[in-house]
Design an enzyme around this catalytic site. Structure first.
Site, PDB file in Angstrom:
ATOM      1  CG  HIS A  71     -18.976  -3.611 -10.496  1.00 14.14           C
ATOM      2  ND1 HIS A  71     -18.029  -2.639 -10.497  1.00 14.14           N
ATOM      3  CD2 HIS A  71     -19.186  -3.943 -11.784  1.00 14.14           C
ATOM      4  CE1 HIS A  71     -17.676  -2.392 -11.731  1.00 14.14           C
ATOM      5  NE2 HIS A  71     -18.366  -3.181 -12.539  1.00 14.14           N
ATOM      6  CD  GLU A  74       9.912  -3.171   0.323  1.00 11.07           C
ATOM      7  OE1 GLU A  74       8.828  -3.650   0.682  1.00 11.07           O
ATOM      8  OE2 GLU A  74      10.037  -2.564  -0.751  1.00 11.07           O
ATOM      9  CG  ASP A 100       8.228  -7.429   0.997  1.00 10.69           C
ATOM     10  OD1 ASP A 100       7.977  -8.639   0.865  1.00 10.69           O
ATOM     11  OD2 ASP A 100       7.813  -6.559   0.214  1.00 10.69           O
ATOM     12  CB  CYS A 115       3.669   2.071   4.016  1.00 10.34           C
ATOM     13  SG  CYS A 115       5.104   1.430   3.153  1.00 10.34           S
TER      14      CYS A 115
HETATM   15  C1  PEP Z   1       5.671  -3.984   2.703  1.00  7.75           C
HETATM   16  O1  PEP Z   1       6.444  -4.815   2.216  1.00  7.75           O
HETATM   17  O2  PEP Z   1       5.508  -3.827   3.931  1.00  7.75           O
HETATM   18  C2  PEP Z   1       4.870  -3.116   1.832  1.00  7.75           C
HETATM   19  C3  PEP Z   1       4.163  -2.127   2.318  1.00  7.75           C
HETATM   20  O3  PEP Z   1       4.877  -3.410   0.514  1.00  7.75           O
HETATM   21  P1  PEP Z   1       3.989  -4.576  -0.171  1.00  7.75           P
HETATM   22  O4  PEP Z   1       3.092  -5.128   0.884  1.00  7.75           O
HETATM   23  O5  PEP Z   1       3.293  -3.925  -1.296  1.00  7.75           O
HETATM   24  O6  PEP Z   1       5.066  -5.525  -0.588  1.00  7.75           O
HETATM   25 MG    MG Z   2       6.957  -4.743   0.122  1.00  3.01          MG
END
Ligand code: PEP
Ligand code: MG
Length: 572
Positions: free
Chosen positions: A190, A432, A456, A503
Site C-alpha cells: 500500500h 515470443e 521471452d 510489449c
Molecule cells: C514478453 O515475453 O516480452 C512479454 C511481454 O510477456 P511477459 O513478460 O509477461 O512474459
Molecule cells: Mg512473455
C-alpha cells in the site's frame, strides 16, 4: 562516515533531508479480568465509534487529494470496524472470559494478523497491515493516548519507518515530507502504491540496515536507483543537489508532453502504449498520456488469491479498463500462467523446465473451461471500448486456429443468448517464440496484429533463462540476431497489411527505440513511466533516417557494436 543502504525503488525521485524516525510501536496490554463486562463492552463500542469518525475524516481528505480509488483503503478500514469476525470476537471475549477490552482486542487482532501473514500470498499479507492499523487506532482510544501520527511534521524530512500504514501515508504533509524509506514492503505494498500516487520518492524493503539510522541524521534518497546514502559528505550532497535539480526540471518538461501526440521529427505518428497488470495501474497510464494499453497481463487477476476469478469479476475489470481508456486501443492478453508465474490453486504437475512447458495458451487449450470463461468476459466487455484480444506463446498455426475457433464459438453462444458483442474486435498474437518470428509471414495472414514479446523472445533465442542471474549477460536486445528476428516480424506484418507492436521491455528502451522506429514498428508498449521519455526521444528522430541506419545495424555482428553505433547517432 557515509554508508549506503539499498532497497526496492518503489516511487522514483531524489530527496535530501534529515531523517524523521517514525515508530508506531504497538501497545501490548497485560492480561486482565474485569468485573463489569457490560461496561467494558461499552468502552469498546465507544472506541469503535471514535475510530470510525477519524477514519471517515481521513477518507474524505484522501478522496479530495488522491481520488476515490485511493480512498477505498479507508472504506476497507471502516468495513473492518463492522466485521463480525473482529468486532463480535472481541465482544465475545469480553463477555465470556471477563477480559479487558484492550486484552480482548490484542488477542483477536494478533491472531488475525498471524493468520494473514502465514498465507503465501503477497496481497493477502498486505491486508495484515490494514488490520494492524485499525487495531492500533482502536487501542489508542481504549488507552486514551493519541494514535501516533505523521501530521505534525513541520520541517523538511525523509521519513524512516519499519512500515507505513495507509493512514500514515495519507497524513503525510507534502510541504515538508520529501520521501520515505521503509524496512519492509514491496512494489505492490500500500505504501508504495500511495507514494506513486503522491509522486514522492519512496524506497521500500530497505531491511534492518535502515533501522540503525538515527533520528536527525542527513540522508540522500536516490529512489530512481533504490539507494539511501547515510550521512553524506558535502561533496556528495552537492552532487545530488545538482542531480535532483536536473531530475525535477526534466520531470516538469516531460509532463508537458503528456497531452502531445506521439510523432517523429518527420511527421510519422506512432502509438506509445502502456503495459498494465491491474486496474491500479490506470492512473499512471492516463497521467502519462499513453496512447492506449498495449498489454494487459491478465494473469495478475488470477494470482494472489485462492480461486479463479469468475466471468462476472473479469467482465467488470475489462469493462472498467476499456471505459477508462475512452476509445483508445486496449490489448488484453489471455491468461499467461506458467513459467515464473505460478497459480497454487491450479495444481499442475511439477515440470523440470516450466518456461518450456505447459504455459500460457498451451495451458488454456488444455483447460478450455478457464479459457472459455475468460473469453466470454472479454467478449461481453468488448462493447465498452476498443478491445483487442491477444494470445500468448504461440508456436504453431494449429494453436492459433484452435484459440480463434474457441473464441468464435463463445461469440456465437453469447449472440444466441442475446448478449451484444462488438464486431470490431481485433485478434492478434504475441511473437515470443523464435518459430513464430521466423514464420511470421504465415501467421500474419491469420491475425489482425502482432505484438513482439522480447522478454521471452530473447530468452528463447539466446537459450538463457530470464530468471537466472548468471546468464543475465545473454539478455541482449540489441544483438543483431535479435534485431534480425524483430525486423523479420515487422516486415512480414507490413507485407500482410497488419500492424506490428512490441510489449517486451525492449519497446521502452532508449537505445532500441530508434532502431525499432527505423524498422517500421507501429506500436511501442512499455511501463507508464517510460512513455514520456520515449515520446520526447521519437520527437527528435526521423523515421526515414533511422530506416537506413537500422539497415546498417542489422549488418553488424555484436550487441556492443550496435550500442555504440546508436549512441553516436542518437540526437538526444
Ligand atoms: C514478453 O515475453 O516480452 C512479454 C511481454 O510477456 P511477459 O513478460 O509477461 O512474459
Ligand atoms: Mg512473455
Amino acid at each position: 562516515m557515509a554508508n549506503t543502504i539499498t532497497g526496492v525503488a518503489a516511487s522514483p525521485g531524489i530527496a535530501l533531508a534529515k531523517v524523521f524516525r517514525f515508530t508506531n510501536t504497538p501497545y501490548i496490554p497485560q492480561k486482565q479480568t474485569i468485573a463489569d463486562a457490560e461496561a467494558e463492552a461499552g468502552r469498546f463500542r465507544q472506541a469503535i465509534e471514535k475510530s470510525k469518525g477519524e477514519i471517515e475524516e481521513i477518507r474524505v481528505k484522501t478522496e479530495q487529494r488522491l481520488g476515490a480509488q485511493k480512498a477505498e483503503i479507508f472504506e476497507a478500514h471502516l468495513f473492518l470496524l463492522e466485521d463480525p469476525d473482529l468486532v463480535d470476537s472481541v465482544l465475545d471475549k469480553i463477555a465470556d472470559e471477563q477480559s479487558s477490552a484492550e486484552y480482548a482486542l490484542y488477542e483477536v487482532t494478533t491472531a488475525v494478523v498471524e493468520m494473514l501473514l502465514e498465507l503465501d500470498n503477497e496481497m493477502v499479507r498486505e491486508r495484515a497491515a490494514d488490520v494492524k492499523d485499525v487495531s492500533g487506532r482502536l487501542m489508542s482510544h481504549l488507552i486514551g493516548k493519541p494514535y501516533a501520527s505523521l501530521s505534525g511534521i513541520s520541517e523538511e524530512t525523509i521519513i524512516l519507518a519499519e512500515d507505513l500504514t495507509p493512514s500514515d501515508t495519507a497524513q503525510l504533509d507534502l510541504n515538508y515530507v520529501r520521501g520515505f524509506v521503509t524496512e519492509v514492503g514491496s512494489r505492490t505494498s500500500h505504501s508504495a502504491i500511495m507514494a506513486r500516487s503522491l509522486e514522492i520518492p519512496a524506497i521500500v524493503g530497505a531491511g534492518a540496515a535502515s533501522a540503525a539510522v538515527a533520528d536527525g541524521v542527513m540522508v540522500i534518497m536516490d529512489a530512481t536507483e533504490g539507494k539511501v546514502i547515510v550521512d553524506p559528505s558535502e561533496e556528495v550532497l552537492a552532487e545530488y543537489r545538482e542531480k535532483k535539480k536536473q531530475y525535477d526540471e526534466r520531470r516538469v518538461q516531460l509532463k508537458r508532453l503528456a497531452e502531445q501526440p506521439s510523432v517523429t521529427a518527420d511527421g510519422e505518428h506512432l502509438e506509445l502504449a502502456a503495459n498494465i497488470g491491474s486496474i491500479e495501474d490506470l492512473g499512471k497510464v492516463l497521467e502519462n498520456g499513453a496512447d492506449g494499453v498495449g498489454l494487459f497481463r491478465t494473469e495478475f487477476l488470477y494470482m494472489g488469491r485462492s480461486s479463479f476469478p469468475t466471468e462476472e469479476e473479469q467482465f467488470q475489470i475489462y469493462k472498467h479498463v476499456l471505459e477508462k481508456l475512452n476509445g483508445k486501443r486496449v490489448v488484453i492478453r489471455t491468461l499467461d500462467i506458467g513459467g515464473d508465474k505460478e497459480l497454487p490453486y491450479l495444481e499442475l504437475p511439477k515440470e523440470s523446465n516450466p518456461f518450456l512447458g505447459l504455459r500460457a495458451l498451451r495451458l488454456c487449450l488444455k483447460r478450455e473451461d478457464l479459457f472459455r470463461t475468460q473469453l466470454r468476459a472479454l467478449l461481453r466487455a468488448s462493447i465498452f471500448g476498443k478491445l483487442n484480444i491477444m494470445f500468448p506463446m504461440i508456436a504453431v498455426l494449429s494453436e492459433l486456429r484452435e484459440a480463434k475457433r474457441i473464441l468464435e464459438e463463445e461469440r456465437a453462444k453469447l449472440e444466441q443468448e442475446g448478449v451484444q458483442v462488438s464486431s470490431a474486435i481485433e485478434v492478434g498474437m504475441m511473437i515470443e517464440i523464435p518459430a513464430a518470428a521466423i514464420g511470421a509471414d504465415f501467421f500474419a495472414k491469420e491475425v489482425d496484429f502482432f505484438s513482439i514479446g522480447t522478454n521471452d523472445l530473447i530468452q528463447y533465442t539466446m537459450a538463457a533463462d530470464r530468471m537466472n542471474e548468471s546468464v543475465a549477460y545473454l539478455y541482449q536486445p540489441y544483438h543483431p540476431s535479435i534485431l534480425r528476428l524483430v525486423n523479420m516480424v515487422i516486415k512480414a506484418a507490413e507485407r500482410a497489411g497488419i500492424w506490428a507492436g512490441m510489449c517486451g521491455e525492449m519497446a521502452g528502451d532508449q537505445t532500441a527505440i530508434p532502431l525499432l522506429l527505423g524498422m517500421g514498428l507501429n506500436e511501442f508498449s512499455m511501463s507508464a513511466g517510460s512513455i514520456l521519455p520515449a515520446r520526447e526521444l521519437i520527437g527528435h528522430l526521423s523515421k526515414q533516417e533511422w530506416a537506413s541506419l537500422s539497415e546498417q545495424a542489422l549488418a553488424m555482428s555484436t550487441q556492443e557494436e550496435v550500442q555504440q553505433f546508436v549512441k553516436q547517432r542518437r540526437p538526444i
